[in-house]
Structures are given as structure tokens and as C-alpha cells.
Design an enzyme around this catalytic site. Structure first.
Site, PDB file in Angstrom:
ATOM      1  N   ASP A 172       0.286  -0.413  12.391  1.00 39.57           N
ATOM      2  CA  ASP A 172      -0.709   0.652  12.242  1.00 39.57           C
ATOM      3  C   ASP A 172      -0.112   1.973  12.729  1.00 39.57           C
ATOM      4  O   ASP A 172       0.571   2.025  13.752  1.00 39.57           O
ATOM      5  CB  ASP A 172      -1.977   0.309  13.036  1.00 39.57           C
ATOM      6  CG  ASP A 172      -3.160   1.158  12.619  1.00 39.57           C
ATOM      7  OD1 ASP A 172      -4.105   0.606  12.026  1.00 39.57           O
ATOM      8  OD2 ASP A 172      -3.146   2.387  12.888  1.00 39.57           O
ATOM      9  N   ILE A 173      -0.380   3.032  11.982  1.00 38.40           N
ATOM     10  CA  ILE A 173       0.188   4.353  12.290  1.00 38.40           C
ATOM     11  C   ILE A 173      -0.429   4.945  13.561  1.00 38.40           C
ATOM     12  O   ILE A 173       0.188   5.797  14.212  1.00 38.40           O
ATOM     13  CB  ILE A 173       0.002   5.285  11.063  1.00 38.40           C
ATOM     14  CG1 ILE A 173       1.037   6.383  11.055  1.00 38.40           C
ATOM     15  CG2 ILE A 173      -1.397   5.838  10.960  1.00 38.40           C
ATOM     16  CD1 ILE A 173       1.160   7.101   9.714  1.00 38.40           C
TER      17      ILE A 173
ATOM     18  N   VAL B 178     -10.335   2.693   5.444  1.00 39.56           N
ATOM     19  CA  VAL B 178      -9.504   2.460   4.253  1.00 39.56           C
ATOM     20  C   VAL B 178     -10.139   1.315   3.462  1.00 39.56           C
ATOM     21  O   VAL B 178     -10.287   0.194   3.978  1.00 39.56           O
ATOM     22  CB  VAL B 178      -8.045   2.104   4.629  1.00 39.56           C
ATOM     23  CG1 VAL B 178      -7.228   1.821   3.374  1.00 39.56           C
ATOM     24  CG2 VAL B 178      -7.410   3.238   5.429  1.00 39.56           C
TER      25      VAL B 178
ATOM     26  N   HIS C 269      -8.392  -5.446   4.970  1.00 36.14           N
ATOM     27  CA  HIS C 269      -7.321  -5.584   5.955  1.00 36.14           C
ATOM     28  C   HIS C 269      -7.836  -6.220   7.226  1.00 36.14           C
ATOM     29  O   HIS C 269      -9.016  -6.089   7.567  1.00 36.14           O
ATOM     30  CB  HIS C 269      -6.659  -4.242   6.262  1.00 36.14           C
ATOM     31  CG  HIS C 269      -7.608  -3.153   6.678  1.00 36.14           C
ATOM     32  ND1 HIS C 269      -8.363  -2.443   5.772  1.00 36.14           N
ATOM     33  CD2 HIS C 269      -7.922  -2.664   7.896  1.00 36.14           C
ATOM     34  CE1 HIS C 269      -9.098  -1.554   6.422  1.00 36.14           C
ATOM     35  NE2 HIS C 269      -8.855  -1.675   7.726  1.00 36.14           N
TER      36      HIS C 269
ATOM     37  N   HIS D   4      -6.887  -6.239  11.318  1.00 33.46           N
ATOM     38  CA  HIS D   4      -6.084  -5.686  12.408  1.00 33.46           C
ATOM     39  C   HIS D   4      -5.689  -6.839  13.336  1.00 33.46           C
ATOM     40  O   HIS D   4      -6.554  -7.609  13.762  1.00 33.46           O
ATOM     41  CB  HIS D   4      -6.906  -4.702  13.251  1.00 33.46           C
ATOM     42  CG  HIS D   4      -7.410  -3.494  12.525  1.00 33.46           C
ATOM     43  ND1 HIS D   4      -6.832  -2.254  12.653  1.00 33.46           N
ATOM     44  CD2 HIS D   4      -8.458  -3.331  11.675  1.00 33.46           C
ATOM     45  CE1 HIS D   4      -7.511  -1.372  11.921  1.00 33.46           C
ATOM     46  NE2 HIS D   4      -8.501  -2.002  11.314  1.00 33.46           N
TER      47      HIS D   4
HETATM   48  P1  AMP Z   1     -10.113   0.731   9.383  1.00 33.40           P
HETATM   49  O1  AMP Z   1     -10.757   1.788  10.232  1.00 33.40           O
HETATM   50  O2  AMP Z   1     -10.462  -0.661   9.817  1.00 33.40           O
HETATM   51  O3  AMP Z   1     -10.356   0.959   7.903  1.00 33.40           O
HETATM   52  O4  AMP Z   1      -8.563   0.832   9.654  1.00 33.40           O
HETATM   53  C1  AMP Z   1      -7.660   1.512   8.858  1.00 33.40           C
HETATM   54  C2  AMP Z   1      -6.404   1.630   9.657  1.00 33.40           C
HETATM   55  O5  AMP Z   1      -5.362   2.062   8.816  1.00 33.40           O
HETATM   56  C3  AMP Z   1      -6.469   2.628  10.821  1.00 33.40           C
HETATM   57  O6  AMP Z   1      -6.264   1.934  12.057  1.00 33.40           O
HETATM   58  C4  AMP Z   1      -5.352   3.620  10.505  1.00 33.40           C
HETATM   59  O7  AMP Z   1      -4.671   4.042  11.670  1.00 33.40           O
HETATM   60  C5  AMP Z   1      -4.468   2.816   9.582  1.00 33.40           C
HETATM   61  N1  AMP Z   1      -3.662   3.601   8.676  1.00 33.40           N
HETATM   62  C6  AMP Z   1      -4.064   4.574   7.830  1.00 33.40           C
HETATM   63  N2  AMP Z   1      -3.036   5.065   7.122  1.00 33.40           N
HETATM   64  C7  AMP Z   1      -1.936   4.365   7.511  1.00 33.40           C
HETATM   65  C8  AMP Z   1      -0.558   4.405   7.159  1.00 33.40           C
HETATM   66  N3  AMP Z   1      -0.084   5.254   6.233  1.00 33.40           N
HETATM   67  N4  AMP Z   1       0.289   3.555   7.773  1.00 33.40           N
HETATM   68  C9  AMP Z   1      -0.160   2.692   8.710  1.00 33.40           C
HETATM   69  N5  AMP Z   1      -1.466   2.602   9.085  1.00 33.40           N
HETATM   70  C10 AMP Z   1      -2.327   3.437   8.507  1.00 33.40           C
END
Ligand code: AMP
Length: 112
Positions: A30-31, A92, A96, A98
Site C-alpha cells: 500500500d502506498i 478504490v 481488495h 488489506h
Molecule cells: P480502501 O480505502 O479500502 O479502498 O483502500 C484503498 C487503498 O489503496 C488505500 O489504502 C490506498 O493507500 C491504496 N492505494 C491507492 N493508490 C495506490 C497505489 N497507486 N499504489 C498502492 N496503493 C494505493
């Protein structure tokens, strides 16, 4: 899906720190890590969230998450979180999970 950020990561159009890939799933760091180990596991097929996924896809997702957690050395324990929908803090819209292990760094995702 053309405009999906996670689909772009799978296709290599957006860089990521990949930790695992097989035929059906992809895992990357995760970024904005919320824990010492924070990895996202996603299916390669575009599905919005758990409400739109079938049993086989969800089974494979959790099985892959366990495999990645093992690979990351999280034998002492970890959390799996899947935010779903606007009121579930999903930012997103590509299914997914985490994987959160080790020291927590940011806000508690259980409270999101
Ligand atoms: P959610 O809030 O459960 O939809 O989590 C989406 C996750 O995607 C968040 O923790 C973000 O930090 C992560 N995220 C968004 N863009 C990227 C990226 N380009 N690379 C890695 N993680 C990302």
C-alpha cells in the site's frame, strides 16, 4: 477496466511494489501504509467489492492473502480488512483485501 487504478497496476501502467502474483491474483504494498506490513491483495478480474464477488473469487482472494501473509513472515498474526462501499470507507472500487501486520502506523482501519 480502463480507468481503474488497480487494473492499471496489474497491467503495469502504474508502478507498484509487487510482492506476489499468480494467474488470478496480484499483491503489492500500500502506498500509504497503516502498519509496518501493509499489502493489498486484488483479483486480476475487475470486481467492485465483496458484494459483487462470487464464492470462488472470494475463496481464492483469502487463500492468496494467507499465502502472502506467510511469505511476509506474519506468523505472529495479522488482520485482513476489506472495505466495502461508500459508507464502508472504500476508496478504490476494485475488490481488495488489506493485509495489516506488525506495528500500526496510521489510523485504525477497524474504525474507518
Ligand atoms: P480502501 O480505502 O479500502 O479502498 O483502500 C484503498 C487503498 O489503496 C488505500 O489504502 C490506498 O493507500 C491504496 N492505494 C491507492 N493508490 C495506490 C497505489 N497507486 N499504489 C498502492 N496503493 C494505493
Amino acid at each position: 477496466m480502463d480507468n481503474c487504478i488497480f487494473c492499471k497496476i496489474i497491467r503495469g501502467e502504474i508502478p507498484s511494489q509487487k510482492v506476489f502474483e499468480n494467474e488470478g491474483y496480484f499483491a503489492f504494498r500500500d502506498i500509504h501504509p497503516q502498519a509496518k506490513t501493509h499489502v493489498l491483495v486484488i483479483p486480476k478480474v475487475h470486481v467492485k467489492n465483496v458484494l459483487e464477488a462470487d464464492e470462488a473469487l472470494l475463496g481464492g482472494l483469502f487463500h492468496t492473502a494467507a499465502q502472502v501473509a506467510r511469505q511476509e513472515g506474519l506468523s505472529e498474526g495479522f488482520r485482513l480488512v476489506s472495505n466495502c462501499g461508500k459508507h464502508g470507507a472504500q476508496s478504490v472500487e476494485h475488490l481488495h483485501v488489506h493485509i495489516l501486520g506488525g506495528e500500526q502506523l496510521g489510523e485504525d482501519m477497524r474504525g474507518k
